[in-house]
Write an enzyme that holds these catalytic residues in place. Structure first.
Site, PDB file in Angstrom:
ATOM      1  N   LYS A 181      -0.549  -1.358  -8.661  1.00 40.32           N
ATOM      2  CA  LYS A 181      -2.011  -1.207  -8.791  1.00 40.32           C
ATOM      3  C   LYS A 181      -1.804   0.695  -9.342  1.00 40.32           C
ATOM      4  O   LYS A 181      -2.018   1.353  -9.749  1.00 40.32           O
ATOM      5  CB  LYS A 181      -2.093  -0.949  -7.603  1.00 40.32           C
ATOM      6  CG  LYS A 181      -2.698  -2.547  -6.832  1.00 40.32           C
ATOM      7  CD  LYS A 181      -3.124  -2.208  -5.514  1.00 40.32           C
ATOM      8  CE  LYS A 181      -2.819  -1.270  -4.735  1.00 40.32           C
ATOM      9  NZ  LYS A 181      -1.880  -1.276  -3.591  1.00 40.32           N
ATOM     10  N   ARG A 184      -9.515  -1.900   1.242  1.00 44.21           N
ATOM     11  CA  ARG A 184      -8.358  -2.334   1.785  1.00 44.21           C
ATOM     12  C   ARG A 184      -8.994  -3.097   3.227  1.00 44.21           C
ATOM     13  O   ARG A 184      -8.580  -3.729   4.149  1.00 44.21           O
ATOM     14  CB  ARG A 184      -7.839  -0.734   2.584  1.00 44.21           C
ATOM     15  CG  ARG A 184      -6.166  -1.292   1.493  1.00 44.21           C
ATOM     16  CD  ARG A 184      -5.313  -0.003   2.481  1.00 44.21           C
ATOM     17  NE  ARG A 184      -4.298  -0.429   1.731  1.00 44.21           N
ATOM     18  CZ  ARG A 184      -3.087   0.784   0.747  1.00 44.21           C
ATOM     19  NH1 ARG A 184      -4.379   1.663   0.378  1.00 44.21           N
ATOM     20  NH2 ARG A 184      -1.861   0.763   1.028  1.00 44.21           N
ATOM     21  N   ARG A 211      12.000   3.083  -4.945  1.00 44.40           N
ATOM     22  CA  ARG A 211      10.157   3.719  -5.246  1.00 44.40           C
ATOM     23  C   ARG A 211      11.012   5.262  -5.259  1.00 44.40           C
ATOM     24  O   ARG A 211      11.903   5.435  -3.839  1.00 44.40           O
ATOM     25  CB  ARG A 211       9.481   3.451  -4.590  1.00 44.40           C
ATOM     26  CG  ARG A 211       8.326   2.885  -5.004  1.00 44.40           C
ATOM     27  CD  ARG A 211       7.645   2.635  -4.030  1.00 44.40           C
ATOM     28  NE  ARG A 211       5.827   1.374  -4.496  1.00 44.40           N
ATOM     29  CZ  ARG A 211       4.980   1.993  -4.078  1.00 44.40           C
ATOM     30  NH1 ARG A 211       5.284   2.610  -3.047  1.00 44.40           N
ATOM     31  NH2 ARG A 211       4.117   1.462  -4.784  1.00 44.40           N
ATOM     32  N   ARG A 213       9.574   7.826   0.499  1.00 48.26           N
ATOM     33  CA  ARG A 213       8.854   8.211   1.699  1.00 48.26           C
ATOM     34  C   ARG A 213       9.062   7.275   2.715  1.00 48.26           C
ATOM     35  O   ARG A 213       9.555   6.413   2.471  1.00 48.26           O
ATOM     36  CB  ARG A 213       7.540   7.393   0.618  1.00 48.26           C
ATOM     37  CG  ARG A 213       6.578   8.592   0.278  1.00 48.26           C
ATOM     38  CD  ARG A 213       5.250   8.485  -0.187  1.00 48.26           C
ATOM     39  NE  ARG A 213       5.164   6.518   0.221  1.00 48.26           N
ATOM     40  CZ  ARG A 213       4.065   6.208  -0.793  1.00 48.26           C
ATOM     41  NH1 ARG A 213       3.716   7.031  -2.218  1.00 48.26           N
ATOM     42  NH2 ARG A 213       3.876   5.779  -0.537  1.00 48.26           N
ATOM     43  N   ARG A 253       3.583  -2.844   5.818  1.00 49.58           N
ATOM     44  CA  ARG A 253       2.394  -3.066   5.201  1.00 49.58           C
ATOM     45  C   ARG A 253       2.181  -3.670   4.430  1.00 49.58           C
ATOM     46  O   ARG A 253       0.939  -3.935   5.107  1.00 49.58           O
ATOM     47  CB  ARG A 253       3.133  -2.066   4.171  1.00 49.58           C
ATOM     48  CG  ARG A 253       3.348  -0.169   4.721  1.00 49.58           C
ATOM     49  CD  ARG A 253       3.583   0.940   4.187  1.00 49.58           C
ATOM     50  NE  ARG A 253       2.844   1.009   2.335  1.00 49.58           N
ATOM     51  CZ  ARG A 253       3.223   1.551   1.691  1.00 49.58           C
ATOM     52  NH1 ARG A 253       4.351   1.648   1.361  1.00 49.58           N
ATOM     53  NH2 ARG A 253       2.429   2.113   0.824  1.00 49.58           N
TER      54      ARG A 253
HETATM   55  P1  AMP Z   1      -0.680   3.686  -0.833  1.00 43.99           P
HETATM   56  O1  AMP Z   1      -0.322   4.573  -1.068  1.00 43.99           O
HETATM   57  O2  AMP Z   1      -2.181   3.141  -1.501  1.00 43.99           O
HETATM   58  O3  AMP Z   1      -0.109   3.202  -0.199  1.00 43.99           O
HETATM   59  O4  AMP Z   1      -1.054   4.407   0.233  1.00 43.99           O
HETATM   60  C1  AMP Z   1      -0.475   4.742   1.929  1.00 43.99           C
HETATM   61  C2  AMP Z   1      -1.197   4.830   3.117  1.00 43.99           C
HETATM   62  O5  AMP Z   1      -2.154   5.678   2.952  1.00 43.99           O
HETATM   63  C3  AMP Z   1      -1.878   3.084   3.593  1.00 43.99           C
HETATM   64  O6  AMP Z   1      -0.277   2.092   3.826  1.00 43.99           O
HETATM   65  C4  AMP Z   1      -2.860   3.359   4.881  1.00 43.99           C
HETATM   66  O7  AMP Z   1      -2.141   4.511   6.082  1.00 43.99           O
HETATM   67  C5  AMP Z   1      -3.713   5.122   3.921  1.00 43.99           C
HETATM   68  N1  AMP Z   1      -4.272   4.314   2.925  1.00 43.99           N
HETATM   69  C6  AMP Z   1      -4.379   4.785   1.831  1.00 43.99           C
HETATM   70  N2  AMP Z   1      -5.777   3.832   1.550  1.00 43.99           N
HETATM   71  C7  AMP Z   1      -6.670   3.673   2.374  1.00 43.99           C
HETATM   72  C8  AMP Z   1      -7.653   2.644   2.476  1.00 43.99           C
HETATM   73  N3  AMP Z   1      -8.604   1.853   2.005  1.00 43.99           N
HETATM   74  N4  AMP Z   1      -7.626   2.016   4.803  1.00 43.99           N
HETATM   75  C9  AMP Z   1      -6.666   2.449   5.153  1.00 43.99           C
HETATM   76  N5  AMP Z   1      -5.872   3.512   5.111  1.00 43.99           N
HETATM   77  C10 AMP Z   1      -5.133   3.130   4.203  1.00 43.99           C
END
Ligand code: AMP
Length: 210
Positions: free
Chosen positions: A13, A88, A122, A155, A166
Site C-alpha cells: 500500500k 482499519r 523490509r 522495524r 499484525r
Molecule cells: P502501518 O505502517 O500502516 O502498518 O501502521 C503501523 C502501525 O500504526 C499499525 O500496526 C498500528 O499500530 C498503527 N496504525 C496505523 N494506522 C492505524 C489505524 N488506521 N488504526 C489503528 N492503528 C493504526
C-alpha cells in the site's frame, strides 16, 4: 481523486500510495507514518502509543480518527488524497464518511504466505522514517538510507512474530471493510504482483475503469 488503499501490512500500500501521489499530484496520507513520526518526536501522543504499535496492535479508533481528521483538513488535501492504512476498522470507516467522500477503495490482495516472505526484506530508516525493501525497493545508499545516510534497521513491528500478529489483526478487524465498501459499489480489487511496476499497472488500469 480521493482513494482509500486497503490491504494487509506488507501488501504494498505504501509503495503504491507514493506512486499514485506523484501520478495524481495529491498527498499520500499514511496514519502509520503520522503515528511513527509522533513516536520518533516523543510527543505525548507518540509516548502513549509506542508500546501498542510495537506489539503490532491497533491504536484506538478515537486517537487515529483525530489524527486523520487533523491531517485531512490541511490545504494540500483539498484536491484529493490517497489514504494508506486508514480506515482499519468499521468504526473508522463510519467516521470517515462524516469527514469526507471517497471516490474509490482499492484493495491490494496478497496471500499471508507471500506477505511473511516479503516482510523479512523490509528495512526502515530510524532517523527519517523512509522505508525500503532489499529486493523490491532497495536504498541507493546500500545498507544506509538514501535520504539521510542513517544505517537501516528492521522495524520492531516488522519482526516475524509481530508480523503474524499484525496479519491476525488485519483479518479480524480490517478485512471486514471489504464487505462494508462492496456495499457502496466503490470497491476495486487487484492482485499484488512480485514487481512493483506490475502492481502499479493493475492499479492504474483499475482506477481508469472508474
Ligand atoms: P502501518 O505502517 O500502516 O502498518 O501502521 C503501523 C502501525 O500504526 C499499525 O500496526 C498500528 O499500530 C498503527 N496504525 C496505523 N494506522 C492505524 C489505524 N488506521 N488504526 C489503528 N492503528 C493504526
Amino acid at each position: 481523486m480521493r482513494i482509500i488503499l486497503l490491504g494487509a501490512p506488507g501488501a504494498g500500500k505504501g509503495t503504491q500510495a507514493e506512486i499514485l501521489s506523484q501520478h495524481y499530484c495529491i498527498p499520500a496520507v499514511s496514519t502509520g507514518n503520522l503515528i511513527r513520526e509522533a513516536v520518533r518526536a516523543q510527543t505525548p501522543l507518540g509516548l502513549r502509543v509506542q508500546a501498542v504499535i510495537e506489539r503490532g496492535e491497533l491504536v484506538s479508533d478515537e486517537t487515529v480518527i483525530q489524527i486523520l481528521t487533523e491531517r485531512l483538513t490541511k490545504p494540500d488535501c483539498e484536491g484529493g488524497f490517497i489514504l494508506d492504512g486508514f480506515p482499519r476498522t468499521v468504526p473508522q470507516a463510519q467516521a470517515l464518511e462524516l469527514i469526507s467522500d471517497v471516490d474509490c477503495v482499492l484493495s491490494i490482495e496478497v496471500s499471508d504466505e507471500r506477505i511473511i516472505k516479503r516482510m523479512g526484506g523490509r528495512r526502515s530508516c530510524p532517523k527519517c522514517g523512509a522505508t525500503y525493501h532489499v529486493d523490491y525497493k532497495p536504498s541507493a545508499g546500500g545498507e544506509n538510507c538514501q535520504h539521510c545516510g542513517e544505517f537501516l534497521v528492521v522495524r520492531n513491528d516488522d519482526k516475524p512474530e509481530v508480523v503474524l500478529h499484525r496479519l491476525e489483526t488485519y483479518h479480524a478487524q480490517t478485512e471486514p471493510l471489504k464487505v462494508f465498501y462492496e456495499k457502496t459499489g466503490k470497491l476495486l480489487c487487484v492482485e499484488g504482483q512480485e514487481e512493483v511496476k506490475d502492481t502499479t499497472a493493475l492499479v492504474l488500469e483499475a482506477l481508469a475503469s472508474l
